[in-house]
Motif scaffolding. Structure first.
Motif, PDB file in Angstrom:
ATOM      1  N   GLU A 103      69.948  38.205   7.510  1.00  0.00           N
ATOM      2  CA  GLU A 103      71.402  38.220   7.625  1.00  0.00           C
ATOM      3  C   GLU A 103      71.951  36.909   8.188  1.00  0.00           C
ATOM      4  OE1 GLU A 103      73.225  41.126   6.758  1.00  0.00           O
ATOM      5  OE2 GLU A 103      74.980  39.812   6.903  1.00  0.00           O
ATOM      6  N   TYR A 193      66.478  48.533   0.880  1.00  0.00           N
ATOM      7  CA  TYR A 193      67.147  47.429   1.587  1.00  0.00           C
ATOM      8  C   TYR A 193      66.187  46.636   2.468  1.00  0.00           C
ATOM      9  CZ  TYR A 193      71.285  49.764  -0.111  1.00  0.00           C
ATOM     10  OH  TYR A 193      72.217  50.338  -0.931  1.00  0.00           O
ATOM     11  N   ARG A 197      65.529  42.617   2.134  1.00  0.00           N
ATOM     12  CA  ARG A 197      65.664  41.616   3.206  1.00  0.00           C
ATOM     13  C   ARG A 197      64.406  40.746   3.269  1.00  0.00           C
ATOM     14  NH1 ARG A 197      67.848  46.270   5.910  1.00  0.00           N
ATOM     15  NH2 ARG A 197      70.123  46.078   6.030  1.00  0.00           N
ATOM     16  N   TRP A 213      70.119  38.547   0.720  1.00  0.00           N
ATOM     17  CA  TRP A 213      69.558  39.866   0.399  1.00  0.00           C
ATOM     18  C   TRP A 213      70.552  40.784  -0.288  1.00  0.00           C
ATOM     19  CZ3 TRP A 213      70.956  44.654   2.490  1.00  0.00           C
ATOM     20  CH2 TRP A 213      71.814  44.622   3.583  1.00  0.00           C
ATOM     21  N   LYS A 214      71.825  40.609   0.026  1.00  0.00           N
ATOM     22  CA  LYS A 214      72.812  41.496  -0.592  1.00  0.00           C
ATOM     23  C   LYS A 214      73.033  41.176  -2.073  1.00  0.00           C
ATOM     24  CE  LYS A 214      75.381  42.926   3.483  1.00  0.00           C
ATOM     25  NZ  LYS A 214      76.436  42.536   4.430  1.00  0.00           N
TER      26      LYS A 214
END
Lengths: 407, 407
Positions: A103, A193, A197, A213-214
């Motif tokens: 993130e 998810y 990541r 990652w999104k």
């Protein structure tokens, strides 16, 4: 001798303290002294080793004198604030936190660079398997072409149980939860998810520009059922959650999804909580890594290795890739692939005729009432999807499901 | 920017220059400048890249200004003298030379330590697979329990051909020679010495005291024949030259020999020139590494990684293990094992009766005239050898051969 502050005294923290104690006096130069350990509830940890070092005060941690912050709390908050503060103060950081790196990798590596310190994160992907170091150091002469992996232990455990015991997803999940391989809320793992990541971290390092990652196309394992496994077994395959990314010129393809894995693949024997990563480089060719992807001591082993690197002044190379522009991610492979297609129908005969006309290479698997399975080969994912849209319009076709096959 | 002197412009040297040229301007900080290249016969290399850097004078090499000596000549002499000279002059050395490290590791690492420079050797074992760095850096928190590997590409190529094509050793060797996978004089490979040197290097690093290659029990592949493969196939196995070492308390077992590898083993699918190493650590558990064990670019990839480490001032940790006392090496496993035994006889009936009395777990494979194969389980190697000595005394037993089975 290096002094460290440890944030978190859960599973990984406990394993790390165990390794530090075990390795004491092995090498004077590389000795690690635990200065302080931050926990949320002091009373929970009073019977553990080094309980005199425990504090529940963040301020107290930062008032002490240490060289390296070791973050093994997990999750974004408060880990993010603590890591940022340490880097800003010119302290090295070692973390096992894939959420944080995936993130906020851009901001954190920039902060580390600005403060001339290292942010190390070997344990963040594939637990005890050395993969970050090979990728960033050993393979520096290579252009990395692809990264693929089984990098989520929870889903691999569930899928292994479904394969071995013929049970449905819900039952395998419950078993995983009882044995501690899945959390009470398993969404982050079973929806893919967590794997996304980790794939984002590996891909960013491999391709030298950020893969966020999104942006990765993610499909979890919650809709995999025992019939999928019945077809898979007929095709001499298992089903695994595959994380796959690939670079061609300036394009990156990346996806996380359940796929059929052929018995000749190196991934076929990666079962239960074991992880495996296959990296392909233009000079070295294909490299396979396999080992414990999680667990107290395997993860602590990776964290310990990072700390020793810093203790011996072998600082990380500067990681710039997270701060670079993001890649635009494509989610469908352009190359010809194999797929398993399941079609629910009330007219098998007509359907088979129709399919024979549509797919030249179809191999039928007829084992259930009201549905036909077929393996097709030699079409791109896009071509297959187009074909399926047309099929769905037929009056006798009720439902269609597709799973990629990887050999 | 680091300046290097390269010794040798053969296969690995050519691959290295290619990688250096390819990666130019990728990272200014890590730029490598080739200052000079030492060759034996200048006229052979005039059409190659950087031919203006070529010299056949050792004195000229050492008269130039460079930071790192890269030794890719191979063999003991003159590599040994050149490397010693460079280390004595306080220069870092990168080498791909397993003979040198296995034979003179004690002296060379001491010299490096005394002169505060690094001697790096990732390419010396398993070519492009990062194995030295994981073992010496990533796994530093672990006590390593065992190392096993398929680390000789020539023998693995020959044994793969024998398995796939049913040919005898001599024919497979000729094919390997034609394709460049075996040398004109293949002794060092096929007799197991090359694998023993590599196993000695890995074991010394793993167990932190010297395992000297000449102390390792070595058995080559020259007596493996097509009948061995026929038995192996019946037992769902392949035959591989396995290098295996194991530490228990202060004892080290080490051997290089052809063994039966079960189809469930990670080694079963390691074919042709591919190498694989499995390391077992007390914290991390079992780690599998697999990839190209030789070849121009894979080996150059490992050499390049070492050079970049030095260019970025990530010097090697001090390697003390070669200078420590030698281990006494045991050559027989004390644990219960599985074995294939072939017994040549002119009286099968009597022999089977005799064997049934002697081995409780014997499983017979009767496919050839005048001999019996049997798989036995649950005996130590010593117990089996004792049993075989007695068998050889029987009048109807002509010849006995034993191959260990590894699952």
């Amino acid at each position: 001798m290096k002094k460290i502050a440890v944030l978190g005294y859960g599973v990984v923290g406990t394993g790390l303290i165990e390794l530090i104690e075990k390795n004491k006096s092995k090498d004077e130069e590389a000795e690690i002294h635990v200065e302080t350990i931050l926990v949320k509830h002091k009373e929970k940890h009073l019977k553990k080793k080094l309980s005199d070092k425990i504090t529940d005060s963040f301020e107290e941690v930062f008032s002490k004198d240490w060289d390296i912050l070791v973050e093994v709390i997990g999750g974004i908050n408060p880990a993010y604030q603590y890591v940022k503060k340490a880097l800003s103060l010119g302290k090295h950081v070692v973390t096992a936190n894939k959420d944080l790196i995936a993130e906020y990798g851009d901001e954190l590596f920039q902060l580390a660079k600005d403060n001339r310190v290292s942010l190390k994160f070997e344990a963040s992907v594939a637990g005890g398997i050395p993969i970050i170091k090979p990728l960033t150091e050993s393979l520096s002469g290579n252009e990395i072409r692809s990264v693929k992996g089984i990098i989520n232990g929870t889903t691999n455990f569930i899928l292994s149980k479904m394969y071995e015991e013929g049970v449905e997803y819900e039952e395998a999940l419950r078993e995983a939860q009882v044995l501690g391989f899945a959390e009470a809320n398993p969404d982050s793992d079973v929806l893919g998810y967590d794997a996304a990541r980790k794939l984002a971290i590996l891909s960013t390092l491999a391709f030298k520009k950020r893969v966020f990652w999104k942006d990765i196309d993610v499909e979890g394992i919650t809709s995999i059922d025992s019939k999928d496994f019945a077809y898979a077994k007929r095709a001499n395959c298992k089903i695994k959650l595959l994380s796959y990314s690939k670079k061609e010129e300036n394009k990156v393809f990346a996806s996380v999804k359940p796929v059929l894995i052929d018995s000749e693949s190196d991934f076929y024997r990666v079962n239960n909580e074991v992880n495996s990563v296959i990296v392909s480089g233009d000079a070295v060719g294909e490299l396979v890594f396999k080992g414990s992807g999680a667990g107290m001591l395997p993860t602590a082993s990776a964290v310990y290795g990072d700390i020793i690197d810093l203790a011996l002044n072998k600082n990380s190379i500067v990681i710039n890739s997270f701060s670079e522009d993001k890649f635009n991610i494509e989610s469908n492979l352009k190359e010809k692939v194999q797929s398993l297609i399941r079609i629910h129908t009330d007219n098998k005969e007509n359907l088979i005729k129709e399919l024979n006309g549509r797919f030249l290479t179809a191999e039928f698997i007829d084992i259930f009432d009201n549905e036909i399975g077929l393996l097709v080969d030699g079409y791109t994912e896009g071509e297959i999807e187009e074909g399926l849209i047309l099929l769905k319009e037929l009056s006798y076709v009720n439902n269609v499901k597709r799973i990629l096959k990887v050999s």
